[in-house]
Motif scaffolding. Structure first.
Motif, short mmCIF file in Angstrom:
data_model
loop_
_atom_site.label_atom_id
_atom_site.label_comp_id
_atom_site.label_asym_id
_atom_site.label_seq_id
_atom_site.Cartn_x
_atom_site.Cartn_y
_atom_site.Cartn_z
N LYS A 100 -7.49 -0.77 12.59
CA LYS A 100 -8.28 -1.58 11.65
C LYS A 100 -7.71 -2.97 11.43
CE LYS A 100 -10.29 2.20 8.92
NZ LYS A 100 -10.40 2.78 7.55
N TYR A 101 -6.40 -3.11 11.61
CA TYR A 101 -5.76 -4.39 11.29
C TYR A 101 -4.92 -4.90 12.45
CZ TYR A 101 -7.10 -3.52 6.45
OH TYR A 101 -7.82 -3.28 5.31
N LEU A 102 -4.94 -6.21 12.62
CA LEU A 102 -3.99 -6.91 13.46
C LEU A 102 -3.05 -7.70 12.57
CD1 LEU A 102 -6.23 -8.39 16.31
CD2 LEU A 102 -4.71 -6.41 16.47
N TYR A 103 -1.82 -7.85 13.02
CA TYR A 103 -0.83 -8.64 12.29
C TYR A 103 -0.23 -9.66 13.27
CZ TYR A 103 -1.03 -4.16 9.77
OH TYR A 103 -1.46 -3.01 9.14
N TYR A 118 -5.14 -9.58 9.75
CA TYR A 118 -6.56 -9.69 10.08
C TYR A 118 -7.22 -8.32 10.05
CZ TYR A 118 -5.33 -14.27 12.11
OH TYR A 118 -4.87 -15.54 12.32
N ARG A 119 -8.41 -8.24 9.48
CA ARG A 119 -9.23 -7.03 9.57
C ARG A 119 -10.08 -7.12 10.83
NH1 ARG A 119 -11.36 -2.74 6.32
NH2 ARG A 119 -12.49 -1.45 7.82
N VAL A 120 -10.04 -6.08 11.63
CA VAL A 120 -10.81 -6.03 12.87
C VAL A 120 -12.19 -5.45 12.59
CG1 VAL A 120 -10.89 -5.05 15.19
CG2 VAL A 120 -8.69 -5.72 14.19
N THR A 121 -13.23 -6.18 13.00
CA THR A 121 -14.60 -5.71 12.74
C THR A 121 -15.46 -5.66 14.00
OG1 THR A 121 -15.32 -7.94 12.12
CG2 THR A 121 -14.56 -6.50 10.35
N GLY A 122 -14.85 -5.77 15.16
CA GLY A 122 -15.58 -5.60 16.41
C GLY A 122 -15.87 -6.90 17.12
N THR A 185 12.09 -8.09 5.81
CA THR A 185 11.04 -7.08 5.91
C THR A 185 9.77 -7.63 5.29
OG1 THR A 185 11.84 -6.05 3.86
CG2 THR A 185 12.57 -5.09 5.94
N LEU A 186 8.64 -7.25 5.88
CA LEU A 186 7.33 -7.69 5.44
C LEU A 186 6.50 -6.49 5.01
CD1 LEU A 186 6.63 -10.16 8.37
CD2 LEU A 186 6.60 -10.83 5.96
N ASP A 187 5.87 -6.60 3.85
CA ASP A 187 4.89 -5.60 3.42
C ASP A 187 3.58 -5.94 4.11
OD1 ASP A 187 2.95 -4.09 2.11
OD2 ASP A 187 3.90 -4.29 0.15
N LEU A 188 3.16 -5.11 5.05
CA LEU A 188 1.94 -5.39 5.82
C LEU A 188 0.69 -4.99 5.07
CD1 LEU A 188 3.10 -4.17 9.37
CD2 LEU A 188 3.30 -6.44 8.35
#
Length: 453
Positions: A100-103, A118-122, A185-188
């Motif tokens: 669902k997500y790209l970072y 990023y939210r992936v929506t197609g 560290t990153l909170d994704l």
């Protein structure tokens, strides 16, 4: 009450940004249906800048369903139909396990070091979500980073310091070289920097005296217990008795490319504090464990960490997969998986791999050094066996830029195409070991498909 709570949340976010000096503008996109559970597979491709396959002009992405990815009649042209992921050079992309997500952390340039979710929506639709996070103050504008556990990113930087020496010209004596290390560290899930750490990294006195020093770190992974982070390392070496004297009258000690490589090493930190740095050493191979742009370490189903190596000197047995024991958090020196041995090859070079569960992995490797061909095998780490697949034009493939292999259930998806030429997504079944040709990948001159997420 609702307005008050909203204002409080905004003020809290601002306070957090000021405390870390790390947040930039909020790029929240339009509303997304929270009930949309479509599983997307995102294909990535790198753009040529100066030379074919250099990937230095940025990254494009396009998302399709698993059914489309398995369909050889479906075509993907990420370079004409995809979305550009902001990054001056090749974006360092990661993804959530559900797709669902790209970072992304932008690599070099004015915005280098900026993290975005990023939210992936197609298709070409990726929607920025949450705060951008600036990491450059900690790990430079070109950080090495990975999703080290679900919801957690770890970015790292190691900068070798100047060589220390004693004496006067021409009788200089080499003393040591160490490295300055920074880790964050990153909170994704709720993008922000969670913790930071910095320290000087030294090898043993004996290794330092021989000219060894840590030159790069990368590919962090958090163990199953959630109390350690393991970071791969590259170790370089100086010839301590060979130097030139420049215009300043100071010595420059030569690199020792003919000396023995260091034994494989890993940096271990406490998690989540990022304190108590420790280096562990394997006696199974002289090689690097930092990889190149892709995940090289995985937490196995059995809880141990499995780590690939690369860069072994010619004739010394090729790439290995080592094991870090879950009980000791140190190398299990009774275990080694040799690609050369199980595949019957010489001087294998593991470009990347994917642990897919139950001791099974898929490895992408070259022969005789990085970029020299591209071959794929299914490996059984428990039984120490491997099966090579017959992928067309393996001697012409180059996986040096590869960043990721996707997995959906028992199916594994690898983007395979020569630089500048069309190819396909190949689909491998974890349980049956079968391979099938999937969607066609349409390419453009000099460009390269580098990942599936």
């Amino acid at each position: 009450m609702k307005n008050y709570m909203l204002k409080s949340n905004i003020l809290g976010a601002v306070a957090l940004c000021l405390a870390f000096g790390s947040c930039t503008k909020d790029n929240n996109g339009p509303g997304i249906d929270p009930n949309d559970n479509t599983r997307w597979i995102t294909v990535s491709g790198s753009l040529m800048k100066d030379e074919p396959g250099d990937g230095d002009a940025g990254t494009m992405v396009f998302s399709l369903t698993p059914e489309q990815a398995k369909d050889p009649n479906f075509s993907v042209n990420v370079f004409d139909q995809g979305a550009h992921v902001k990054s001056e050079r090749t974006a360092r992309l990661q993804a959530s396990a559900d797709g669902k997500y790209l970072y992304n952390i932008q690599y070099t340039g004015d915005d280098g070091g900026v993290f975005q979710k990023y939210r992936v929506t197609g298709g070409k639709n990726i929607v920025p979500e949450g705060l951008q996070v600036a990491t450059a103050n900690y790990v430079t504008t070109s950080p090495r980073w990975l999703k080290a556990a679900e919801g957690v990113g770890v970015a790292v930087r190691a900068a070798a310091k100047d060589v220390k020496f004693t004496g006067t010209a021409p009788n200089f004596v080499y003393q040591e070289r160490t490295a300055d290390v920074n880790v964050i560290t990153l909170d994704l899930n709720d993008p922000k920097i969670s913790a930071t750490g910095s320290f000087e990294l030294r090898l043993t006195d004996e290794e330092i005296g021989q000219g060894y020093y840590v030159s790069r770190i990368d590919v962090p992974v958090i163990n199953k217990a959630g109390n350690k982070v393991f970071i791969g390392a590259a170790v370089s070496k100086h010839n301590t008795t060979s130097f030139t004297i420049g215009d300043t009258g100071l010595p420059t000690f030569a690199a020792d490319s003919k000396g023995a490589k260091s034994w494989a090493k890993t940096l271990v930190l406490d998690y989540p504090s990022l304190k108590n740095p420790k280096i562990i050493t394997s006696n199974k191979t002289r090689a690097n464990t930092n990889g190149y742009r892709s995940t090289q370490q995985y937490v196995g189903t059995d809880g141990h960490v499995y780590q690939s190596t690369s860069g072994e000197a010619a004739g010394t047995g090729g790439s290995k997969i080592l094991r870090i024991n879950s009980a000791t958090n140190d190398y299990d020196n009774d275990y080694v998986f040799s690609l050369d041995e199980v595949l019957g090859v010489t001087d294998s070079y593991l470009e990347t791999w994917k642990y897919v569960g139950d001791g099974i992995g898929y490895v992408v490797y070259a022969l005789g050094g990085t970029g020299k061909g591209g071959y794929i095998a299914r490996v059984d780490l428990n039984n120490k066996t491997a099966v090579k697949f017959n992928v067309p034009n393996g001697d012409k493939l180059n996986f040096r830029q590869i960043q990721n292999i996707a997995q959906v259930g028992d199916e594994v998806f690898i983007s395979i195409a020569e630089v500048g030429k069309d190819g396909n997504i190949y689909v491998f079944n974890k349980k049956t070991g079968t391979m099938a040709v999937g969607a066609k990948l349409i390419n453009k001159t000099g460009n390269q498909y580098i990942g599936a997420y």
